[in-house]
Design an enzyme around this catalytic site. Structure first.
Site, PDB file in Angstrom:
ATOM      1  N   ASN A 122       0.877  -1.167   0.000  1.00  0.00           N
ATOM      2  CA  ASN A 122       0.000   0.000   0.000  1.00  0.00           C
ATOM      3  C   ASN A 122       0.910   1.211   0.000  1.00  0.00           C
ATOM      4  O   ASN A 122       1.666   1.410   0.956  1.00  0.00           O
ATOM      5  CB  ASN A 122      -0.883   0.042   1.249  1.00  0.00           C
ATOM      6  CG  ASN A 122      -1.832  -1.139   1.319  1.00  0.00           C
ATOM      7  OD1 ASN A 122      -2.388  -1.551   0.311  1.00  0.00           O
ATOM      8  ND2 ASN A 122      -2.012  -1.685   2.522  1.00  0.00           N
TER       9      ASN A 122
ATOM     10  N   GLU B  79     -20.680   1.710  -6.671  1.00  0.00           N
ATOM     11  CA  GLU B  79     -19.634   0.707  -6.845  1.00  0.00           C
ATOM     12  C   GLU B  79     -19.716  -0.371  -5.769  1.00  0.00           C
ATOM     13  O   GLU B  79     -19.453  -1.550  -6.033  1.00  0.00           O
ATOM     14  CB  GLU B  79     -18.259   1.384  -6.814  1.00  0.00           C
ATOM     15  CG  GLU B  79     -17.976   2.284  -8.027  1.00  0.00           C
ATOM     16  CD  GLU B  79     -18.601   3.671  -7.952  1.00  0.00           C
ATOM     17  OE1 GLU B  79     -19.376   3.941  -7.014  1.00  0.00           O
ATOM     18  OE2 GLU B  79     -18.321   4.490  -8.833  1.00  0.00           O
TER      19      GLU B  79
ATOM     20  N   HIS C 239       8.143   0.392   1.762  1.00  0.00           N
ATOM     21  CA  HIS C 239       8.019  -0.988   2.241  1.00  0.00           C
ATOM     22  C   HIS C 239       6.770  -1.640   1.675  1.00  0.00           C
ATOM     23  O   HIS C 239       5.833  -0.965   1.267  1.00  0.00           O
ATOM     24  CB  HIS C 239       7.969  -1.026   3.781  1.00  0.00           C
ATOM     25  CG  HIS C 239       6.679  -0.516   4.363  1.00  0.00           C
ATOM     26  ND1 HIS C 239       6.349   0.828   4.392  1.00  0.00           N
ATOM     27  CD2 HIS C 239       5.620  -1.162   4.924  1.00  0.00           C
ATOM     28  CE1 HIS C 239       5.157   0.982   4.957  1.00  0.00           C
ATOM     29  NE2 HIS C 239       4.681  -0.214   5.283  1.00  0.00           N
TER      30      HIS C 239
HETATM   31  O1  LIG Z   1      -0.965  -3.229   7.714  1.00  0.00           O
HETATM   32  P1  LIG Z   1      -1.095  -1.741   7.682  1.00  0.00           P
HETATM   33  O2  LIG Z   1      -0.209  -1.095   6.621  1.00  0.00           O
HETATM   34  O3  LIG Z   1      -0.946  -1.100   9.018  1.00  0.00           O
HETATM   35  O4  LIG Z   1      -2.606  -1.474   7.225  1.00  0.00           O
HETATM   36  C1  LIG Z   1      -3.059  -1.215   5.933  1.00  0.00           C
HETATM   37  O5  LIG Z   1      -3.040  -2.388   5.100  1.00  0.00           O
HETATM   38  C2  LIG Z   1      -3.885  -3.467   5.512  1.00  0.00           C
HETATM   39  C3  LIG Z   1      -3.815  -4.557   4.466  1.00  0.00           C
HETATM   40  O6  LIG Z   1      -4.278  -4.143   3.203  1.00  0.00           O
HETATM   41  C4  LIG Z   1      -5.317  -3.003   5.747  1.00  0.00           C
HETATM   42  O7  LIG Z   1      -6.043  -4.053   6.361  1.00  0.00           O
HETATM   43  C5  LIG Z   1      -5.389  -1.770   6.645  1.00  0.00           C
HETATM   44  O8  LIG Z   1      -6.725  -1.317   6.713  1.00  0.00           O
HETATM   45  C6  LIG Z   1      -4.467  -0.689   6.073  1.00  0.00           C
HETATM   46  O9  LIG Z   1      -4.486   0.469   6.890  1.00  0.00           O
HETATM   47  O1  LIG Z   2     -22.248  11.067  -8.332  1.00  0.00           O
HETATM   48  P1  LIG Z   2     -21.292  11.782  -7.418  1.00  0.00           P
HETATM   49  O2  LIG Z   2     -21.838  12.011  -6.049  1.00  0.00           O
HETATM   50  O3  LIG Z   2     -20.728  13.039  -8.038  1.00  0.00           O
HETATM   51  O4  LIG Z   2     -20.044  10.793  -7.296  1.00  0.00           O
HETATM   52  C1  LIG Z   2     -19.832   9.886  -6.250  1.00  0.00           C
HETATM   53  O5  LIG Z   2     -20.711   8.765  -6.337  1.00  0.00           O
HETATM   54  C2  LIG Z   2     -20.592   7.943  -7.498  1.00  0.00           C
HETATM   55  C3  LIG Z   2     -21.518   6.743  -7.345  1.00  0.00           C
HETATM   56  O6  LIG Z   2     -21.198   5.933  -6.238  1.00  0.00           O
HETATM   57  C4  LIG Z   2     -19.138   7.493  -7.728  1.00  0.00           C
HETATM   58  O7  LIG Z   2     -19.044   6.880  -8.993  1.00  0.00           O
HETATM   59  C5  LIG Z   2     -18.170   8.681  -7.666  1.00  0.00           C
HETATM   60  O8  LIG Z   2     -16.839   8.195  -7.743  1.00  0.00           O
HETATM   61  C6  LIG Z   2     -18.379   9.449  -6.360  1.00  0.00           C
HETATM   62  O9  LIG Z   2     -17.518  10.548  -6.286  1.00  0.00           O
END
Ligand SMILES: O=P(O)(O)O[C@H]1O[C@H](CO)[C@@H](O)[C@H](O)[C@H]1O
Ligand SMILES: O=P(O)(O)O[C@H]1O[C@H](CO)[C@@H](O)[C@H](O)[C@H]1O
Lengths: 347, 347
Positions: free
Chosen positions: B149, B316, B162
């Site tokens: 991430n 989504e 990392h």
């Molecule tokens: O393990 P980290 O870097 O503290 O945490 C991050 O990565 C994880 C794995 O994708 C997620 O579950 C956590 O929500 C995110 O904050």
């Molecule tokens: O339609 P809005 O409020 O401008 O847009 C928001 O909701 C949509 C539907 O979930 C998403 O596709 C967009 O990424 C989000 O920013």
């Protein structure tokens, strides 16, 4: 050592999706030095383009509405007509048509209100408008998704209380899988999955957050988001438009309570995405949909406070959902905050 | 009107997941007044707990490493042993065991570097370490997820370069579905899905971002995130550990080019979640995995600039993925930014 679900890592099965979620309760202890979110309170703003009488960026004037107001989204993701893609022969390069419409639903003429502090009769008006839209759009479209993104951290770009509707010529992935899973269950057990589910949750009690004569709010056994909830009817409602008057009023009551609890949890206007799933419409209106139970879904991102959210990132995107707090603990926390005294009006 | 995929809404099929994605190219014109993200550059910080010689919050001193360093996560989501949940009889309340381990991989002793500006031989060292971990953990665990991430907006809580590894006793949802879909394709076509796919993408060219003798980077036909890419081999590599020396060096080259392009796109250290998928390990090491093709996945959230991201929220979450910019346009944009001159070192 004896297995304790509130302490020991395990997986849980989501029967509506046919997939697992990883639960790691011990992980809530980790320190957090990552991003801090801002969750701002709505401010009274009579010049917001969604307020009555204000002209929107595209030059159209929002009319002088007094309770709710629906209009077609100025930048819709779906248009009612568009040329159709040609048939694709290659299994790796498949396109399909997509037609639909997108609408915006203003919940109130005022920007500084939110469902947790609205009068129940005003929430009933929102429910009635949702139903009207479902009936109207449901004549033409196979799926009518009523939803709301609340809060900037959920991609909401306007603080005025509003929701959206995206109606489509196709049944999207999530409801398509739910349709299949509920159908399979119904064929095997001869009862709708979610009615069996709500009955058992009422017996177990530990995941129930709120209930009244018509509705039950639970943190689902397979919840992915920390304070995710599901709003379920006690009786066999297939579509939102099946509700009788008592059910609408009772729904308004329980939504107001749930949203007050959510706002009180971290003393902020609790951000979330929410929406309703019921039997498909359009070409499905004449089909048997006894396997379907209408329900609402709340997906709130906050984890520990108004500023620390759960990130569904690397592992969650590449592998599967993962949660720290157990659904039982989340439900108990939500039970213990007030459903009536909104923090904004205390003291 | 004639259908043009860069202008007209349509759906595309993701054959690895068995689901659709909604493409609405016309929607990129909408104005954005929602959240603005911060995407900070890494700052040299020799006191970061992931730097050599610094003591971490749990009192353990990070050793004086010179290239890469791997250690077990101080707050792992998965422990190697934990009591197992009892067998569940109710189809609506199913638990399953989860065992595993989580590791942190430091890419460099310095905090102010990133893969786009690292020397190719240093990236080769990271690749070799990934392979070493896969071989080691793969003996015991059915799935070894190597991922990263990057950036605060992707939940990364430490700016030191990392990645992570979460290895588990079970095959998680995403790879489980990919295993199934690749197997079905292989049974029908007698060739691995992703080798057929990469061959066709090389013919079409329009979604290819980068290629060399061994690897091809494409914006997949079914991409969900705006600048999502997939790193695919030209030959039948089933697992990361199958790579020969030339393939490792060529991978390091193409990753450096891709990450330079990403950083140059919006002149920021481009945030993303990324990870590798290959044939499962552990109890699957002796099984036939000819249907699998090893590949890398980059899921970057930014949409229009260093501060405006794509929110995967209401529609989504409740329905299906939706994108605005088409994969072809995204690929062409990425082709047109430099793969060699990193913006941080220009002028
Ligand atoms: O393990 P980290 O870097 O503290 O945490 C991050 O990565 C994880 C794995 O994708 C997620 O579950 C956590 O929500 C995110 O904050
Ligand atoms: O339609 P809005 O409020 O401008 O847009 C928001 O909701 C949509 C539907 O979930 C998403 O596709 C967009 O990424 C989000 O920013």
């Amino acid at each position: 050592m004896e297995f304790r679900p509130t302490e020991h890592q395990h997986q849980r099965w989501n029967p509506l999706r046919g997939e697992w979620i990883l639960v790691s309760p011990h992980r809530l202890q980790r320190p957090w030095s990552g991003a801090q979110e801002e969750t701002a309170l709505p401010v009274a703003d009579p010049n917001n383009p969604l307020c009555p009488g204000v002209t929107r960026p595209n030059g159209i004037r929002t009319p002088d509405y007094e309770s709710t107001y629906v209009f077609t989204n100025d930048f819709p993701a779906l248009h009612p007509d568009a040329p159709e893609p040609p048939a694709s022969k290659d299994p790796l390069f498949q396109m399909a048509p997509a037609k639909g419409t997108c609408r915006v639903i203003c919940y109130s003429p005022r920007t500084d209100v939110t469902m947790g502090i609205m009068a129940v009769q005003d929430i009933v008006k929102i429910i009635e408008m949702w139903i009207q839209e479902l009936l109207d759009l449901g004549k033409r479209f196979d799926w009518v998704q009523i939803f709301e993104n609340r809060g900037e951290i959920m991609g909401c770009s306007n603080p005025h209380p509003h929701g959206q509707i995206w109606a489509s010529s196709f049944i999207p992935n999530e409801p398509r899988i739910k349709d299949l899973k509920q159908r399979e269950y119904f064929e095997e057990h001869k009862t709708p999955m979610l009615l069996d589910y709500v009955k058992k949750e009422l017996e177990f009690k530990e995941r129930v957050v709120l209930s009244n004569n018509e509705w039950v709010v639970v943190v689902p056994y397979w919840a992915a988001w920390p304070y995710e909830t599901m709003v379920l009817p006690r009786t066999h409602i297939r579509r939102m438009s099946d509700m009788n008057h008592d059910q609408k009023v009772a729904l308004a009551h329980i939504l107001r309570q749930l949203l007050t609890k959510y706002d009180n949890l971290f003393k902020t206007i609790f951000p979330f995405s929410m929406g309703w799933h019921g039997a498909p419409t359009g070409s499905n209106l004449d089909k048997n949909v006894d396997h379907w139970v209408f329900h609402g879904l709340y997906y709130p991102p906050l984890l520990r406070s108004a500023t620390v959210k759960k990130f569904m990132v690397g592992y969650e995107m590449l592998c599967q959902g993962q949660r720290d707090v157990t659904p039982e603990t989340a439900a108990s926390t939500l039970r213990n905050v007030s459903a009536t005294d909104h923090y904004m009006f205390k003291d």
